[in-house]
Design a protein around this motif. Structure first.
Motif, PDB file in Angstrom:
ATOM      1  N   GLN A  78       0.826  -1.212   0.000  1.00 35.95           N
ATOM      2  CA  GLN A  78       0.000   0.000   0.000  1.00 35.95           C
ATOM      3  C   GLN A  78       0.861   1.263   0.000  1.00 35.95           C
ATOM      4  OE1 GLN A  78      -3.329   0.204  -0.454  1.00 35.95           O
ATOM      5  NE2 GLN A  78      -3.068  -1.986  -0.881  1.00 35.95           N
ATOM      6  N   LYS A  79       1.952   1.252   0.806  1.00 46.89           N
ATOM      7  CA  LYS A  79       2.847   2.418   0.831  1.00 46.89           C
ATOM      8  C   LYS A  79       3.485   2.637  -0.532  1.00 46.89           C
ATOM      9  CE  LYS A  79       4.164   2.709   5.671  1.00 46.89           C
ATOM     10  NZ  LYS A  79       5.255   2.579   6.659  1.00 46.89           N
ATOM     11  N   LYS A 107       2.371   1.831  -3.407  1.00 40.01           N
ATOM     12  CA  LYS A 107       1.341   2.359  -4.314  1.00 40.01           C
ATOM     13  C   LYS A 107       1.223   3.874  -4.134  1.00 40.01           C
ATOM     14  CE  LYS A 107      -3.441   1.619  -5.649  1.00 40.01           C
ATOM     15  NZ  LYS A 107      -4.672   0.905  -5.388  1.00 40.01           N
ATOM     16  N   GLY A 108       1.213   4.314  -2.869  1.00 40.54           N
ATOM     17  CA  GLY A 108       1.146   5.750  -2.570  1.00 40.54           C
ATOM     18  C   GLY A 108       2.385   6.494  -3.055  1.00 40.54           C
ATOM     19  N   TRP A 109       3.556   5.883  -2.861  1.00 40.74           N
ATOM     20  CA  TRP A 109       4.809   6.526  -3.309  1.00 40.74           C
ATOM     21  C   TRP A 109       4.808   6.691  -4.819  1.00 40.74           C
ATOM     22  CZ3 TRP A 109       7.914   2.408  -0.225  1.00 40.74           C
ATOM     23  CH2 TRP A 109       7.884   2.712   1.137  1.00 40.74           C
ATOM     24  N   GLU A 148       2.227   6.932  -6.792  1.00 42.74           N
ATOM     25  CA  GLU A 148       1.271   7.972  -7.162  1.00 42.74           C
ATOM     26  C   GLU A 148       1.871   9.355  -6.899  1.00 42.74           C
ATOM     27  OE1 GLU A 148      -2.706   5.287  -6.303  1.00 42.74           O
ATOM     28  OE2 GLU A 148      -2.280   6.987  -4.980  1.00 42.74           O
ATOM     29  N   GLU A 149       2.575   9.491  -5.749  1.00 41.30           N
ATOM     30  CA  GLU A 149       3.223  10.753  -5.415  1.00 41.30           C
ATOM     31  C   GLU A 149       4.269  11.144  -6.443  1.00 41.30           C
ATOM     32  OE1 GLU A 149       3.499  10.621  -0.760  1.00 41.30           O
ATOM     33  OE2 GLU A 149       5.207  11.717  -1.563  1.00 41.30           O
TER      34      GLU A 149
END
Length: 140
Positions: free
Chosen positions: A128-129, A131-133, A135-136
């Motif tokens: 999940q992290k 995925k967020g990275w 996207e960032e």
């Protein structure tokens, strides 16, 4: 669409660049890169410095061991890479076949992993992290 890495394997030809028309090589490589950009498949890529300037981090025991180059067999070393996004392994291979490289050179084509490779671990904190990275960073 999947991401693929086209990895240029070292053929030993880099040592012979002195005898080559280096400007012609740069122009051919630039035209190849431009064709991939115009086709909308190129995500990135770079050449790599000589293997003798590199290091290897080896994980064999309790602590990683770092050694300086040169290392490995010539056939194990890489000169550079491209990352592309295309619909299939076959399409990635077709792009690799268009690279302006001479006899004796090789390109390894490998799909890069994506979320689908880790579907069984979709709830994992670090999946999940990441995925967020991504996207960032705008790399998704």
């Amino acid at each position: 669409m999947a991401k693929y890495m086209l990895i240029m394997r070292n053929s030993g030809s880099v040592e012979n660049y002195e005898d080559m028309d280096f400007e012609a090589i740069i122009n051919a490589m630039g035209a190849y890169n431009e064709s991939m950009m115009k086709a909308g498949v190129l995500l990135g890529g770079d050449g790599l410095t000589d293997a003798a300037q590199g290091s290897v981090v080896e994980f064999t025991g309790e602590a990683p061991i770092v050694t300086d180059g040169p290392y490995g067999e010539v056939h194990e070393l890489f000169n550079g890479f491209w990352t592309i996004q295309v619909g299939s392994q076959e399409e990635a291979v077709e792009w690799a076949k268009k690279a302006p490289l001479g006899p004796g050179n090789k390109i390894e084509v490998r799909r890069m992993t994506d979320e689908s490779d880790f579907a069984d671990y979709a709830d994992n904190e670090y999946i999940q992290k990441e995925k967020g990275w991504r996207e960032e960073l705008g790399t998704e």
